[in-house]
Design a protein around this motif. Structure first.
Motif, PDB file in Angstrom:
ATOM      1  N   MET A   1       9.948 -12.893 -20.872  1.00  0.00           N
ATOM      2  CA  MET A   1       8.702 -12.155 -20.770  1.00  0.00           C
ATOM      3  C   MET A   1       7.409 -13.212 -21.087  1.00  0.00           C
ATOM      4  SD  MET A   1       9.460  -9.579 -19.013  1.00  0.00           S
ATOM      5  CE  MET A   1       7.879  -8.680 -18.778  1.00  0.00           C
ATOM      6  N   GLU A   2       7.581 -14.122 -21.738  1.00  0.00           N
ATOM      7  CA  GLU A   2       6.658 -15.002 -22.260  1.00  0.00           C
ATOM      8  C   GLU A   2       6.242 -15.918 -21.294  1.00  0.00           C
ATOM      9  OE1 GLU A   2       8.104 -17.063 -25.704  1.00  0.00           O
ATOM     10  OE2 GLU A   2       8.526 -15.375 -26.521  1.00  0.00           O
ATOM     11  N   SER A   3       6.842 -16.213 -20.046  1.00  0.00           N
ATOM     12  CA  SER A   3       6.649 -16.944 -18.945  1.00  0.00           C
ATOM     13  C   SER A   3       5.361 -16.355 -18.377  1.00  0.00           C
ATOM     14  CB  SER A   3       7.747 -16.882 -18.145  1.00  0.00           C
ATOM     15  OG  SER A   3       7.487 -17.593 -16.638  1.00  0.00           O
ATOM     16  N   VAL A   4       4.429 -17.179 -17.850  1.00  0.00           N
ATOM     17  CA  VAL A   4       3.274 -17.104 -17.132  1.00  0.00           C
ATOM     18  C   VAL A   4       3.495 -16.477 -15.825  1.00  0.00           C
ATOM     19  CG1 VAL A   4       1.172 -17.888 -16.121  1.00  0.00           C
ATOM     20  CG2 VAL A   4       1.771 -18.651 -18.196  1.00  0.00           C
ATOM     21  N   SER A   5       4.519 -16.960 -15.003  1.00  0.00           N
ATOM     22  CA  SER A   5       5.220 -16.549 -14.045  1.00  0.00           C
ATOM     23  C   SER A   5       5.458 -15.100 -13.829  1.00  0.00           C
ATOM     24  CB  SER A   5       6.276 -17.341 -13.378  1.00  0.00           C
ATOM     25  OG  SER A   5       5.619 -18.872 -13.154  1.00  0.00           O
ATOM     26  N   VAL A   6       6.333 -14.845 -14.831  1.00  0.00           N
ATOM     27  CA  VAL A   6       6.811 -13.463 -15.230  1.00  0.00           C
ATOM     28  C   VAL A   6       5.708 -12.522 -15.470  1.00  0.00           C
ATOM     29  CG1 VAL A   6       8.428 -11.740 -16.776  1.00  0.00           C
ATOM     30  CG2 VAL A   6       9.226 -14.264 -15.904  1.00  0.00           C
ATOM     31  N   GLN A   7       4.920 -12.823 -16.401  1.00  0.00           N
ATOM     32  CA  GLN A   7       3.888 -11.757 -16.447  1.00  0.00           C
ATOM     33  C   GLN A   7       2.807 -11.625 -15.413  1.00  0.00           C
ATOM     34  OE1 GLN A   7       1.591 -13.678 -19.853  1.00  0.00           O
ATOM     35  NE2 GLN A   7       3.321 -13.519 -21.158  1.00  0.00           N
TER      36      GLN A   7
END
Length: 105
Positions: A1-7
């Motif tokens: 969940m830390e990924s910018v894409s996932v956020q």
């Protein structure tokens, strides 16, 4: 969940109108097209996360056994339903390898 894409993907999910989200969810979770799998004869590369709460590894194995054409399964050491967003460093080499590998021959 830390990924910018996932956020960013998560953020966009929360902007969908509730009635549309419900309709999409009902379509996804109430559709059963398993009877059509033998009709799919195109070569298929099935790429699966090790830990996907939405689609367990057993699903990729089922697809592999029931597709009408040749297929291969690769289970990646990744977590989540969208590994292309959460673990692109794992997914990209796998996809490139599968693009270069002709399983039909």
């Amino acid at each position: 969940m830390e990924s910018v894409s996932v956020q960013e993907f998560s953020r966009t999910l929360f902007t969908i109108r509730p009635d549309i989200a419900l309709s999409v969810a009902q379509t996804v979770f109430q559709s059963d097209v398993r009877s059509l799998l033998p009709l799919i004869t195109a070569p298929c590369h099935i790429v699966q996360s090790t830990k996907d709460l939405a689609v367990p590894v057993a699903v990729s194995e089922y697809l592999h056994k029931h597709l009408g054409g040749v297929s291969i399964v690769e289970v990646m050491p990744s977590e989540g339903h969208l590994p292309q967003l959460s673990s692109p460093e794992i997914v990209t080499p796998v996809l490139l390898r599968h693009i270069q590998h002709d399983i039909a021959s």
